[in-house]
Design an enzyme around this catalytic site. Structure first.
Site, mmCIF file in Angstrom:
data_model
loop_
_atom_site.group_PDB
_atom_site.id
_atom_site.type_symbol
_atom_site.label_atom_id
_atom_site.label_comp_id
_atom_site.label_asym_id
_atom_site.label_seq_id
_atom_site.Cartn_x
_atom_site.Cartn_y
_atom_site.Cartn_z
ATOM 1 C CG HIS A 45 42.373 32.180 37.511
ATOM 2 N ND1 HIS A 45 41.315 31.621 38.745
ATOM 3 C CD2 HIS A 45 42.842 33.406 37.654
ATOM 4 C CE1 HIS A 45 41.315 32.742 39.338
ATOM 5 N NE2 HIS A 45 42.082 33.826 38.807
ATOM 6 C CG HIS A 83 44.661 36.228 37.830
ATOM 7 N ND1 HIS A 83 43.241 36.548 37.605
ATOM 8 C CD2 HIS A 83 45.496 36.726 36.800
ATOM 9 C CE1 HIS A 83 43.315 37.247 36.398
ATOM 10 N NE2 HIS A 83 44.629 37.290 36.044
ATOM 11 C CG ASP A 96 43.697 36.295 43.484
ATOM 12 O OD1 ASP A 96 43.989 36.209 42.247
ATOM 13 O OD2 ASP A 96 42.479 36.488 43.793
ATOM 14 C CG HIS A 97 42.806 32.275 42.278
ATOM 15 N ND1 HIS A 97 41.535 31.415 42.776
ATOM 16 C CD2 HIS A 97 42.363 33.474 42.416
ATOM 17 C CE1 HIS A 97 40.475 32.605 42.779
ATOM 18 N NE2 HIS A 97 41.142 33.751 42.508
ATOM 19 C CG HIS A 123 39.067 35.492 35.169
ATOM 20 N ND1 HIS A 123 38.459 36.451 35.787
ATOM 21 C CD2 HIS A 123 40.389 35.453 35.871
ATOM 22 C CE1 HIS A 123 38.902 37.015 36.790
ATOM 23 N NE2 HIS A 123 40.129 36.307 36.987
ATOM 24 C CG ASP A 183 38.716 34.628 40.437
ATOM 25 O OD1 ASP A 183 37.942 34.361 41.202
ATOM 26 O OD2 ASP A 183 39.576 35.441 40.392
ATOM 27 C CG HIS A 235 37.024 35.896 44.494
ATOM 28 N ND1 HIS A 235 37.121 37.047 43.942
ATOM 29 C CD2 HIS A 235 38.305 35.406 44.491
ATOM 30 C CE1 HIS A 235 37.899 37.181 43.110
ATOM 31 N NE2 HIS A 235 38.862 36.288 43.509
#
Length: 303
Positions: free
Chosen positions: A62, A64, A66-67, A139, A210, A268
């Site tokens: 996805h 976000h 942090d990914h 999510h 996530d 995670h």
């Protein structure tokens, strides 16, 4: 196959954990696949034996930060190192716009063939050795988990039986292994399937994005040999985890249990947890699913 965790933290990096990225090193070929590419991923790669030029696929769960915030840097560094190998990037709708915009605004480019594929639920890619299936997670933004299925390998030829039956060695062994009929010099016709041992069953790996608990997760992880699931917060903070589209330790363990997975690796983890808290979090999982392990940055797991 071998998994190497490059980042195992959630949301933001800590002194002990970088943000999410996992490398899958294939056994059939000397290449790697990357799952997510959080900020600093290319720095983590420098501390491993992974070669950026041999990363042939990247799967983004996805969008976000942090990914994906490590993706532009990785792509440009791969170009600057003069890597020529092609790369395919898979991710949710919007991944193409993200990559093209960041490269354009920064005056960057890629010097290798790159294909960007925006995924949905279903088969993402398939070749002679693997199939990758995506399923939607629960999510706040569109997010996918990936199921990697290694196809069965043909069984080896039964050399002892061939010798006993007086079948001489020769180039026809290749045809026999494919199950074909072969006519020998003495006129005998033999069937390859009579000499091929049972196929070697391929491994199945599931890497979740996530997510809070979702029925799609049970399908994705059904009877997986190895399942990687987020465990952002401890059981006592389950409600908070779910409110933000995440899972607790206990919920991750229940998915593995209900899906019939053989092994679970949790990752995670929130930056609120330092190393001394890890045994407690792992114990929460093992109370439900004993075959649970916890990933740390640079952990290696074999399938």
């Amino acid at each position: 196959m071998q998994l190497q965790f490059l980042g195992t933290g959630a949301g933001m990096p800590s002194r002990e954990r970088n943000v999410t990225s996992i490398a899958l090193n294939l056994s059939e070929r000397p290449v790697s696949w990357l799952f997510d590419c959080g900020e600093g991923t290319q720095h983590q790669i420098l501390r491993t034996a992974i070669k950026p030029g041999r990363i042939e696929k990247i799967f983004i769960t996805h969008l976000h930060g942090d990914h994906i915030f490590g993706l532009p840097g990785f792509l440009t560094s791969r170009s600057m190192s003069d890597s020529k190998g092609p790369l395919t990037l898979y991710g949710p709708p919007g991944i193409r716009h993200f990559v093209e915009t960041t490269l354009s605004l920064s005056g960057s480019w890629v010097s290798f063939p790159m294909e960007i594929v925006e995924v949905g639920a279903g088969t993402v890619c398939e070749d002679h050795s693997h199939r990758v299936i995506a399923a939607p997670m629960n999510h706040p933004v569109e997010c996918y988990g990936y199921r990697i299925e290694q196809k069965d390998k043909p069984g080896a030829l039964d050399a002892d039986r061939l010798t006993a039956d007086g079948v001489p060695r020769g180039p026809w062994f290749y045809d026999l292994k494919q199950g074909r009929q072969v006519t020998l010099a003495d006129g005998r016709i033999i069937n390859g399937w009579d000499y091929v041992q049972p196929a070697i069953k391929g491994k199945t790996l599931t890497i979740f994005g996530d997510t809070s608990p979702t029925d799609a997760g049970l399908m994705l992880a059904k009877e997986a040999d190895l399942m990687v699931h987020e465990a952002t917060l401890e059981a006592a903070m389950e409600q908070k985890a779910n409110s933000r589209g995440h899972s607790s330790t206990v919920q991750a363990a229940r998915v593995a249990q209900q899906a019939g997975a053989r092994r679970l690796i949790i990752t995670h983890l929130s930056s609120r947890y330092q190393r001394e808290a890890c045994p407690r979090l792992l114990a929460e999982c093992r109370a439900i699913f004993p075959a649970t392990e916890m990933a740390h940055d640079f952990s290696l797991f074999n399938l």
